[in-house]
Design a protein around this motif. Structure first.
Motif, PDB file in Angstrom:
ATOM      1  N   ASN A  45       0.820  -1.200   0.000  1.00 38.02           N
ATOM      2  CA  ASN A  45       0.000   0.000   0.000  1.00 38.02           C
ATOM      3  C   ASN A  45       0.863   1.263   0.000  1.00 38.02           C
ATOM      4  O   ASN A  45       2.084   1.202  -0.180  1.00 38.02           O
ATOM      5  CB  ASN A  45      -0.957  -0.011   1.209  1.00 38.02           C
ATOM      6  N   SER A  46       0.225   2.409   0.234  1.00 38.75           N
ATOM      7  CA  SER A  46       0.929   3.688   0.183  1.00 38.75           C
ATOM      8  C   SER A  46       2.024   3.815   1.233  1.00 38.75           C
ATOM      9  O   SER A  46       2.904   4.671   1.135  1.00 38.75           O
ATOM     10  CB  SER A  46      -0.076   4.835   0.368  1.00 38.75           C
ATOM     11  N   ASP A 112      -8.697   3.607   7.440  1.00 41.23           N
ATOM     12  CA  ASP A 112      -8.017   2.916   6.346  1.00 41.23           C
ATOM     13  C   ASP A 112      -6.514   2.873   6.580  1.00 41.23           C
ATOM     14  O   ASP A 112      -5.851   3.909   6.587  1.00 41.23           O
ATOM     15  CB  ASP A 112      -8.316   3.644   5.028  1.00 41.23           C
ATOM     16  N   PRO A 113      -5.927   1.669   6.747  1.00 36.43           N
ATOM     17  CA  PRO A 113      -4.489   1.563   6.964  1.00 36.43           C
ATOM     18  C   PRO A 113      -3.689   1.647   5.672  1.00 36.43           C
ATOM     19  O   PRO A 113      -2.463   1.656   5.695  1.00 36.43           O
ATOM     20  CB  PRO A 113      -4.332   0.181   7.605  1.00 36.43           C
ATOM     21  N   ASP A 114      -4.391   1.708   4.515  1.00 36.67           N
ATOM     22  CA  ASP A 114      -3.720   1.622   3.220  1.00 36.67           C
ATOM     23  C   ASP A 114      -3.595   2.945   2.481  1.00 36.67           C
ATOM     24  O   ASP A 114      -2.877   3.016   1.479  1.00 36.67           O
ATOM     25  CB  ASP A 114      -4.481   0.650   2.304  1.00 36.67           C
ATOM     26  N   LEU A 115      -4.286   3.977   2.916  1.00 40.83           N
ATOM     27  CA  LEU A 115      -4.365   5.181   2.093  1.00 40.83           C
ATOM     28  C   LEU A 115      -4.528   6.423   2.940  1.00 40.83           C
ATOM     29  O   LEU A 115      -5.263   6.429   3.928  1.00 40.83           O
ATOM     30  CB  LEU A 115      -5.577   5.063   1.144  1.00 40.83           C
ATOM     31  N   TYR A 245     -22.565  -3.233   0.740  1.00 34.92           N
ATOM     32  CA  TYR A 245     -21.779  -4.242   1.461  1.00 34.92           C
ATOM     33  C   TYR A 245     -20.299  -4.262   1.105  1.00 34.92           C
ATOM     34  O   TYR A 245     -19.591  -5.192   1.488  1.00 34.92           O
ATOM     35  CB  TYR A 245     -22.387  -5.631   1.221  1.00 34.92           C
ATOM     36  N   HIS A 246     -19.790  -3.238   0.420  1.00 33.88           N
ATOM     37  CA  HIS A 246     -18.383  -3.294   0.014  1.00 33.88           C
ATOM     38  C   HIS A 246     -17.426  -3.228   1.203  1.00 33.88           C
ATOM     39  O   HIS A 246     -16.269  -3.625   1.090  1.00 33.88           O
ATOM     40  CB  HIS A 246     -18.056  -2.188  -1.005  1.00 33.88           C
ATOM     41  N   SER A 247     -17.891  -2.752   2.353  1.00 34.28           N
ATOM     42  CA  SER A 247     -17.037  -2.727   3.557  1.00 34.28           C
ATOM     43  C   SER A 247     -17.310  -3.904   4.494  1.00 34.28           C
ATOM     44  O   SER A 247     -16.742  -3.962   5.581  1.00 34.28           O
ATOM     45  CB  SER A 247     -17.258  -1.413   4.331  1.00 34.28           C
ATOM     46  N   PHE A 248     -18.146  -4.830   4.066  1.00 38.06           N
ATOM     47  CA  PHE A 248     -18.529  -5.979   4.878  1.00 38.06           C
ATOM     48  C   PHE A 248     -17.493  -7.087   4.698  1.00 38.06           C
ATOM     49  O   PHE A 248     -17.779  -8.159   4.172  1.00 38.06           O
ATOM     50  CB  PHE A 248     -19.927  -6.428   4.430  1.00 38.06           C
ATOM     51  N   TYR A 249     -16.268  -6.835   5.177  1.00 42.56           N
ATOM     52  CA  TYR A 249     -15.159  -7.759   4.952  1.00 42.56           C
ATOM     53  C   TYR A 249     -15.336  -9.084   5.673  1.00 42.56           C
ATOM     54  O   TYR A 249     -14.814 -10.106   5.233  1.00 42.56           O
ATOM     55  CB  TYR A 249     -13.836  -7.104   5.357  1.00 42.56           C
ATOM     56  N   LYS A 277     -11.700  -6.382  -5.280  1.00 49.36           N
ATOM     57  CA  LYS A 277     -10.270  -6.364  -5.587  1.00 49.36           C
ATOM     58  C   LYS A 277      -9.834  -4.997  -6.098  1.00 49.36           C
ATOM     59  O   LYS A 277      -8.748  -4.525  -5.799  1.00 49.36           O
ATOM     60  CB  LYS A 277      -9.953  -7.458  -6.616  1.00 49.36           C
ATOM     61  N   TYR A 278     -10.696  -4.365  -6.871  1.00 51.20           N
ATOM     62  CA  TYR A 278     -10.362  -3.040  -7.406  1.00 51.20           C
ATOM     63  C   TYR A 278     -10.480  -1.965  -6.319  1.00 51.20           C
ATOM     64  O   TYR A 278      -9.687  -1.027  -6.272  1.00 51.20           O
ATOM     65  CB  TYR A 278     -11.269  -2.720  -8.595  1.00 51.20           C
ATOM     66  N   ASP A 279     -11.463  -2.122  -5.455  1.00 50.15           N
ATOM     67  CA  ASP A 279     -11.643  -1.186  -4.340  1.00 50.15           C
ATOM     68  C   ASP A 279     -10.411  -1.209  -3.438  1.00 50.15           C
ATOM     69  O   ASP A 279      -9.931  -0.171  -2.977  1.00 50.15           O
ATOM     70  CB  ASP A 279     -12.887  -1.597  -3.554  1.00 50.15           C
ATOM     71  N   LEU A 280      -9.867  -2.395  -3.220  1.00 50.77           N
ATOM     72  CA  LEU A 280      -8.713  -2.545  -2.322  1.00 50.77           C
ATOM     73  C   LEU A 280      -7.388  -2.268  -3.013  1.00 50.77           C
ATOM     74  O   LEU A 280      -6.619  -1.407  -2.594  1.00 50.77           O
ATOM     75  CB  LEU A 280      -8.710  -3.962  -1.735  1.00 50.77           C
TER      76      LEU A 280
END
Length: 311
Positions: A45-46, A112-115, A245-249, A277-280
Motif C-alpha cells: 500500500n501507500s 483505512d491503513p492503506d491510504l 456491502y463493500h465494507s462488509f469484509y 479487488k479493485y476497491d482494495l
C-alpha cells in the motif's frame, strides 16, 4: 433504461468463471498483483505494507486501532435504528452526484491503513481500474465512482458525524459479532455484547432471511445505498449490493454471516468479489487526471441518476 446483469456475456456462469479466473491469474510477485483483465496492482500500500494489515507498524496503526475501539463500542442496534431513521428521510440537501464527489476532496478515512489520499483520488482510481478490465460494464464503472460517496456524512452540512459512525469495516448488529471482524476484542465493551437477544448466531434474524433484512453497522455504505435507492437510480441490483456491502469484509473475505444470505445475495456476491479487488488494490500514489475523465463519468451519472438527488 435499467441495465440488467443477465446481459453480461455467458452470465449463467460469469460469476463463477470470474472467480476461477482470478484464482488462476492473480500472481503474487515481489511488487505487484495482476488482476482480471491485466490491471496491475501494487503488492504494498501507500505506506509500504501489505494491504489491510492492521498490525503493521506505521504512523497510522495506533489511530486506526483507536478508531475501531470507538466504532465497536458505539455501533449498537439502537444506534443503527436511530441513524437509519434520521438520515433515511433524505432531507439534508439536494445536489448532483458530481457535486458530492467534490465535497469529499477534504476528507481522509481514519479507518483505512492503506491510504491517506483525499477520497476523490480513491474513487477515480477504483473506477478507472474497473473500466480498463470491464469496458462494457459501465454500471460497474459508475459504482466504482460512487461507492464511497456516503462519506459526506462527515461534512458539517450533514451533521458532521464522527468518523467511527461513517467509515470502517461494516458488520451486522442484532446478532453475535463474528471473531473475524478487525479488532474484535473491543466488542466486549459494546452494550449489545451481553444482551441475550443479540449475542447468538442468529440473534433477531433467521436462516436465509436475506441481507436486506439485516441491520448493518451504520456508515457511508448504508447511507449511500439509501440515497441511490430512494432517488430511484436505474443501476442494477448488483450495484446497490456492492454499495451497501463493500465494507462488509467479514462476509466477502472471511465468509462469516453466510447463513443470513438468500439466493439473490449469493448472485450479487459474485459481482461484489469482482469489485472488491479493485476497491482494495487500486489504492496507490498513482494520480488520476480528473478533468480528463470527468466527461465520461458525467455521462454515466446522467444515464443512471436524476440531475439532482435528495441527500
Amino acid at each position: 433504461m435499467t441495465i440488467h446483469i443477465d446481459h453480461h456475456p455467458d452470465q449463467n456462469h460469469a460469476g463463477d468463471e470470474i472467480v476461477e479466473k482470478n484464482q488462476g491469474n492473480v500472481k503474487e510477485q515481489e511488487t505487484e498483483h495482476v488482476l482480471d483483465g491485466g490491471f496491475v496492482a501494487p503488492h504494498t500500500n501507500s505506506f509500504g505494507h501489505t494491504f489491510r494489515d492492521y498490525d503493521a507498524e506505521s504512523g497510522r496503526r495506533r489511530s486506526v486501532e483507536d478508531f475501531y475501539r470507538t466504532n465497536h463500542i458505539g455501533q449498537t442496534v439502537d444506534f443503527v435504528k436511530r441513524m437509519r431513521e434520521a438520515y433515511g428521510k433524505l432531507n439534508r440537501t439536494e445536489m448532483s452526484i458530481w457535486e458530492c464527489c467534490e465535497l469529499l476532496n477534504e476528507f481522509i478515512d481514519e479507518s483505512d491503513p492503506d491510504l491517506d489520499e483525499p477520497q476523490i483520488e480513491h474513487l477515480l482510481q477504483t473506477a478507472e481500474a474497473i473500466r480498463k478490465d470491464y469496458p462494457d460494464e459501465d454500471w460497474l464503472h459508475l459504482t466504482g465512482l460512487i461507492h464511497d460517496l456516503g462519506k459526506v456524512l462527515l461534512h458539517p452540512s450533514f451533521g458532521e458525524l464522527p468518523q467511527w459512525a461513517v467509515v470502517g469495516d461494516t458488520y451486522p448488529v442484532g446478532c453475535a459479532f463474528d471473531e473475524s471482524i478487525v479488532h474484535h476484542k473491543y466488542f466486549k465493551e459494546n452494550p449489545d455484547y451481553d444482551n441475550p437477544s443479540y449475542n447468538t448466531k442468529y440473534g433477531i434474524y433467521t436462516e436465509g432471511c436475506g441481507l436486506d433484512n439485516v441491520f448493518m453497522s451504520w456508515g457511508h455504505d448504508d447511507y449511500m445505498y439509501l440515497v441511490a435507492k430512494e432517488n430511484e437510480t436505474t443501476l442494477p441490483s448488483a450495484s446497490l449490493f456492492i454499495i451497501r456491502y463493500h465494507s462488509f469484509y467479514a462476509l466477502h473475505k472471511s465468509e462469516a454471516y453466510k447463513h443470513l444470505m438468500n439466493n439473490e445475495d449469493r448472485e450479487n456476491m459474485k459481482w461484489l468479489k469482482v469489485f472488491n479487488k479493485y476497491d482494495l488494490y487500486s489504492k496507490s500514489k498513482f494520480r488520476i487526471n480528473v478533468e480528463e475523465v470527468k466527461p465520461y463519468y458525467l455521462s454515466l451519472i446522467n444515464k443512471y441518476f436524476p440531475g439532482k438527488l435528495k441527500w
